[in-house]
Design a protein around this motif. Structure first.
Motif, PDB file in Angstrom:
ATOM      1  N   PHE A  33     -79.237   5.893  -4.848  1.00  0.00           N
ATOM      2  CA  PHE A  33     -77.280   6.284  -4.788  1.00  0.00           C
ATOM      3  C   PHE A  33     -76.994   6.483  -3.767  1.00  0.00           C
ATOM      4  O   PHE A  33     -76.854   5.810  -2.773  1.00  0.00           O
ATOM      5  CB  PHE A  33     -77.753   7.919  -4.962  1.00  0.00           C
ATOM      6  CG  PHE A  33     -79.025   8.774  -5.571  1.00  0.00           C
ATOM      7  CD1 PHE A  33     -79.772   8.828  -5.349  1.00  0.00           C
ATOM      8  CD2 PHE A  33     -78.236   9.592  -6.866  1.00  0.00           C
ATOM      9  CE1 PHE A  33     -80.719   9.936  -6.032  1.00  0.00           C
ATOM     10  CE2 PHE A  33     -79.460   9.958  -8.035  1.00  0.00           C
ATOM     11  CZ  PHE A  33     -80.244  10.503  -7.431  1.00  0.00           C
ATOM     12  N   LEU A  90     -72.211   5.967   2.193  1.00  0.00           N
ATOM     13  CA  LEU A  90     -73.298   7.428   2.288  1.00  0.00           C
ATOM     14  C   LEU A  90     -74.646   6.722   0.697  1.00  0.00           C
ATOM     15  O   LEU A  90     -74.002   7.288   0.071  1.00  0.00           O
ATOM     16  CB  LEU A  90     -73.518   8.399   2.191  1.00  0.00           C
ATOM     17  CG  LEU A  90     -73.482   9.141   3.621  1.00  0.00           C
ATOM     18  CD1 LEU A  90     -72.318  11.374   2.625  1.00  0.00           C
ATOM     19  CD2 LEU A  90     -73.432   9.427   4.648  1.00  0.00           C
ATOM     20  N   SER A  94     -84.178   9.111  -4.125  1.00  0.00           N
ATOM     21  CA  SER A  94     -85.681  10.295  -3.702  1.00  0.00           C
ATOM     22  C   SER A  94     -86.003  10.132  -4.549  1.00  0.00           C
ATOM     23  O   SER A  94     -86.064   8.564  -5.708  1.00  0.00           O
ATOM     24  CB  SER A  94     -84.559  11.436  -4.527  1.00  0.00           C
ATOM     25  OG  SER A  94     -84.612  11.675  -5.407  1.00  0.00           O
ATOM     26  N   GLN A 104     -82.824  14.256  -1.723  1.00  0.00           N
ATOM     27  CA  GLN A 104     -82.522  13.016  -1.650  1.00  0.00           C
ATOM     28  C   GLN A 104     -82.963  12.645  -0.171  1.00  0.00           C
ATOM     29  O   GLN A 104     -81.952  13.695   1.105  1.00  0.00           O
ATOM     30  CB  GLN A 104     -80.843  13.330  -1.987  1.00  0.00           C
ATOM     31  CG  GLN A 104     -80.894  12.965  -3.449  1.00  0.00           C
ATOM     32  CD  GLN A 104     -79.916  13.016  -4.036  1.00  0.00           C
ATOM     33  OE1 GLN A 104     -79.127  12.538  -3.451  1.00  0.00           O
ATOM     34  NE2 GLN A 104     -79.099  13.030  -5.596  1.00  0.00           N
ATOM     35  N   PHE A 106     -81.054  10.298   2.365  1.00  0.00           N
ATOM     36  CA  PHE A 106     -79.860   9.990   3.410  1.00  0.00           C
ATOM     37  C   PHE A 106     -79.717   8.710   4.503  1.00  0.00           C
ATOM     38  O   PHE A 106     -80.770   9.418   5.302  1.00  0.00           O
ATOM     39  CB  PHE A 106     -78.644  10.224   3.553  1.00  0.00           C
ATOM     40  CG  PHE A 106     -78.367  12.209   2.510  1.00  0.00           C
ATOM     41  CD1 PHE A 106     -78.743  12.713   2.096  1.00  0.00           C
ATOM     42  CD2 PHE A 106     -76.847  10.962   1.357  1.00  0.00           C
ATOM     43  CE1 PHE A 106     -78.468  13.491   0.564  1.00  0.00           C
ATOM     44  CE2 PHE A 106     -76.349  11.511   0.530  1.00  0.00           C
ATOM     45  CZ  PHE A 106     -76.827  12.671   0.176  1.00  0.00           C
ATOM     46  N   GLY A 107     -79.129   7.825   3.928  1.00  0.00           N
ATOM     47  CA  GLY A 107     -78.687   6.878   5.285  1.00  0.00           C
ATOM     48  C   GLY A 107     -77.748   7.938   6.481  1.00  0.00           C
ATOM     49  O   GLY A 107     -77.163   8.741   6.202  1.00  0.00           O
ATOM     50  N   ASP A 108     -77.306   6.389   7.415  1.00  0.00           N
ATOM     51  CA  ASP A 108     -76.193   7.222   8.462  1.00  0.00           C
ATOM     52  C   ASP A 108     -74.852   7.015   8.335  1.00  0.00           C
ATOM     53  O   ASP A 108     -73.988   7.559   9.182  1.00  0.00           O
ATOM     54  CB  ASP A 108     -76.529   6.530   9.402  1.00  0.00           C
ATOM     55  CG  ASP A 108     -77.752   7.553  10.652  1.00  0.00           C
ATOM     56  OD1 ASP A 108     -78.488   7.069  10.839  1.00  0.00           O
ATOM     57  OD2 ASP A 108     -77.998   8.695   9.976  1.00  0.00           O
ATOM     58  N   GLY A 109     -75.281   6.483   6.827  1.00  0.00           N
ATOM     59  CA  GLY A 109     -73.586   6.318   6.448  1.00  0.00           C
ATOM     60  C   GLY A 109     -72.966   4.858   6.864  1.00  0.00           C
ATOM     61  O   GLY A 109     -73.167   3.930   7.840  1.00  0.00           O
TER      62      GLY A 109
ATOM     63  N   TYR B  36     -78.023  21.281   2.463  1.00  0.00           N
ATOM     64  CA  TYR B  36     -77.596  19.992   3.639  1.00  0.00           C
ATOM     65  C   TYR B  36     -77.140  20.239   4.885  1.00  0.00           C
ATOM     66  O   TYR B  36     -75.654  20.704   4.660  1.00  0.00           O
ATOM     67  CB  TYR B  36     -77.151  19.078   3.097  1.00  0.00           C
ATOM     68  CG  TYR B  36     -78.405  17.950   2.048  1.00  0.00           C
ATOM     69  CD1 TYR B  36     -78.067  18.181   0.839  1.00  0.00           C
ATOM     70  CD2 TYR B  36     -79.194  16.992   2.228  1.00  0.00           C
ATOM     71  CE1 TYR B  36     -79.490  18.119   0.467  1.00  0.00           C
ATOM     72  CE2 TYR B  36     -80.302  16.953   1.866  1.00  0.00           C
ATOM     73  CZ  TYR B  36     -80.366  17.073   0.081  1.00  0.00           C
ATOM     74  OH  TYR B  36     -81.363  16.422  -0.431  1.00  0.00           O
ATOM     75  N   ASN B  41     -71.064  11.546  12.564  1.00  0.00           N
ATOM     76  CA  ASN B  41     -70.828  10.701  12.823  1.00  0.00           C
ATOM     77  C   ASN B  41     -73.072  10.299  12.461  1.00  0.00           C
ATOM     78  O   ASN B  41     -73.341   9.312  12.557  1.00  0.00           O
ATOM     79  CB  ASN B  41     -71.226   9.440  14.452  1.00  0.00           C
ATOM     80  CG  ASN B  41     -69.968   9.617  14.773  1.00  0.00           C
ATOM     81  OD1 ASN B  41     -68.765   9.558  14.021  1.00  0.00           O
ATOM     82  ND2 ASN B  41     -69.084  10.602  16.057  1.00  0.00           N
ATOM     83  N   GLN B  42     -73.906  10.782  11.350  1.00  0.00           N
ATOM     84  CA  GLN B  42     -74.332  11.124  11.021  1.00  0.00           C
ATOM     85  C   GLN B  42     -74.677  11.120   8.937  1.00  0.00           C
ATOM     86  O   GLN B  42     -73.802  11.910   9.092  1.00  0.00           O
ATOM     87  CB  GLN B  42     -75.581  11.115  11.685  1.00  0.00           C
ATOM     88  CG  GLN B  42     -75.967  11.616  12.932  1.00  0.00           C
ATOM     89  CD  GLN B  42     -77.086  12.265  13.830  1.00  0.00           C
ATOM     90  OE1 GLN B  42     -77.927  13.015  12.708  1.00  0.00           O
ATOM     91  NE2 GLN B  42     -76.934  13.031  15.252  1.00  0.00           N
ATOM     92  N   GLY B  43     -76.049  11.056   9.047  1.00  0.00           N
ATOM     93  CA  GLY B  43     -75.544  11.356   7.372  1.00  0.00           C
ATOM     94  C   GLY B  43     -76.347  12.810   7.324  1.00  0.00           C
ATOM     95  O   GLY B  43     -76.313  13.712   7.745  1.00  0.00           O
ATOM     96  N   LEU B  44     -76.790  12.588   5.850  1.00  0.00           N
ATOM     97  CA  LEU B  44     -76.813  14.291   5.236  1.00  0.00           C
ATOM     98  C   LEU B  44     -78.624  14.183   5.693  1.00  0.00           C
ATOM     99  O   LEU B  44     -79.316  13.823   5.662  1.00  0.00           O
ATOM    100  CB  LEU B  44     -76.344  14.771   4.310  1.00  0.00           C
ATOM    101  CG  LEU B  44     -75.489  15.068   3.845  1.00  0.00           C
ATOM    102  CD1 LEU B  44     -74.053  13.848   4.469  1.00  0.00           C
ATOM    103  CD2 LEU B  44     -75.143  15.857   2.547  1.00  0.00           C
ATOM    104  N   GLN B  45     -79.005  15.636   6.119  1.00  0.00           N
ATOM    105  CA  GLN B  45     -79.916  15.965   6.231  1.00  0.00           C
ATOM    106  C   GLN B  45     -80.804  17.203   5.202  1.00  0.00           C
ATOM    107  O   GLN B  45     -79.398  18.245   5.261  1.00  0.00           O
ATOM    108  CB  GLN B  45     -80.689  16.367   8.075  1.00  0.00           C
ATOM    109  CG  GLN B  45     -80.294  15.233   9.033  1.00  0.00           C
ATOM    110  CD  GLN B  45     -80.590  15.814  10.455  1.00  0.00           C
ATOM    111  OE1 GLN B  45     -80.962  15.986  10.273  1.00  0.00           O
ATOM    112  NE2 GLN B  45     -79.805  14.799  11.127  1.00  0.00           N
ATOM    113  N   ARG B  94     -79.462  21.246  -8.958  1.00  0.00           N
ATOM    114  CA  ARG B  94     -79.375  20.133  -9.474  1.00  0.00           C
ATOM    115  C   ARG B  94     -80.173  20.947 -10.634  1.00  0.00           C
ATOM    116  O   ARG B  94     -80.696  21.573 -10.312  1.00  0.00           O
ATOM    117  CB  ARG B  94     -80.625  19.421  -9.104  1.00  0.00           C
ATOM    118  CG  ARG B  94     -81.351  18.246 -10.344  1.00  0.00           C
ATOM    119  CD  ARG B  94     -82.306  17.911  -9.307  1.00  0.00           C
ATOM    120  NE  ARG B  94     -82.239  16.729  -8.213  1.00  0.00           N
ATOM    121  CZ  ARG B  94     -82.549  16.836  -7.374  1.00  0.00           C
ATOM    122  NH1 ARG B  94     -84.196  17.291  -6.831  1.00  0.00           N
ATOM    123  NH2 ARG B  94     -82.303  15.511  -6.339  1.00  0.00           N
ATOM    124  N   LEU B 103     -77.242  15.419  -7.678  1.00  0.00           N
ATOM    125  CA  LEU B 103     -77.091  16.524  -7.445  1.00  0.00           C
ATOM    126  C   LEU B 103     -75.743  16.626  -6.901  1.00  0.00           C
ATOM    127  O   LEU B 103     -75.034  15.884  -7.546  1.00  0.00           O
ATOM    128  CB  LEU B 103     -77.452  16.054  -6.407  1.00  0.00           C
ATOM    129  CG  LEU B 103     -78.489  16.711  -5.157  1.00  0.00           C
ATOM    130  CD1 LEU B 103     -79.017  16.536  -3.402  1.00  0.00           C
ATOM    131  CD2 LEU B 103     -79.049  18.154  -5.355  1.00  0.00           C
TER     132      LEU B 103
END
Lengths: 115, 115
Positions: A33, A90, A94, A104, A106-109, B36, B41-45, B94, B103
């Protein structure tokens, strides 16, 4: 642990340039995504892919295209960058296991600025 | 179509106080629900998820969320917050059937924990 890697954390480009954002995942996930995140708007889905060479438009696909030539890599392309595409991008992936119950990852963006 | 409403865009609290971040969703079918967290400065966890079974789900760092089907809510709570909980929190939904892996996210709640 799942690792989703985005090629750049920060990127500055000029109006009219063609911009490539790259994303690689290492867990053999079928789904990938691309979202953009803007203050007060949350995450909005640009495109997603459920298999190699397959793609579907999300909620805001205008001005973007994607490419998925290999399962682990999903690229977002800004055909002709404009200032209103300045944003945080982002990438996520999944698994299809469990008919949608898998989260899902995620990367750090990539924080993209278009000047 | 699904939608998610996070009722508060910002929630400031003092350290060691309890907190509740509210999330309501709308959907015509059964759903999976996720929270999440995004640190600066990070992606989603992924924080926690509700798939089925017990309506109360917990995370490893003291957060919990309760699925309330009649009120279509999935509020996030923590009895005592720490400075390190300062982050943006996103609720997502979802549909649980079919092959739709997309999502739908809320717009986020910025939790700021003050000393």
């Amino acid at each position: 642990d799942v690792k989703v890697t985005q090629s750049s954390r920060y990127l500055v480009k000029r109006t009219g340039e063609k911009v490539f954002l790259e994303c690689v995942q290492d867990m053999d996930h079928e789904n990938m995504f691309w979202y953009r995140q803007d203050p007060g708007l949350g995450l909005r889905l640009i495109y997603f892919s459920y298999d190699v060479k397959m793609k579907e438009k999300g909620d805001i696909p205008e001005g973007y295209s994607v490419s998925r030539e290999k399962k682990e890599r999903f690229s977002l392309i800004l055909e002709s960058a404009s200032t209103n595409q300045t944003s945080m991008y982002l990438c996520a992936s999944s698994s299809t296991t469990g008919t949608g119950s898998q989260p899902q990852h995620f990367g750090d963006g990539t924080r993209l600025s278009i000047l | 179509a699904q939608s998610v409403t996070q009722l508060d865009s910002q929630v400031p609290v003092f350290e060691e106080a309890p907190v509740e971040l509210r999330c309501n969703y709308s959907s015509s079918v059964s759903v999976y629900l996720f929270w999440y967290v995004q640190y600066p400065n990070q992606g989603l966890q992924l924080l926690l998820k509700y798939l089925s079974g017990s309506t109360l789900v917990e995370s490893i760092n003291g957060f919990e969320a309760e699925f309330n089907k009649s009120q279509t809510s999935f509020h996030l709570r923590k009895p005592s917050v720490h400075i390190s909980d300062t982050a943006e929190y996103f609720c997502a939904v979802r549909s649980s059937g079919g092959s739709n892996y997309k999502l739908t996210f809320g717009k986020g709640t910025l939790l700021t924990v003050n000393p």
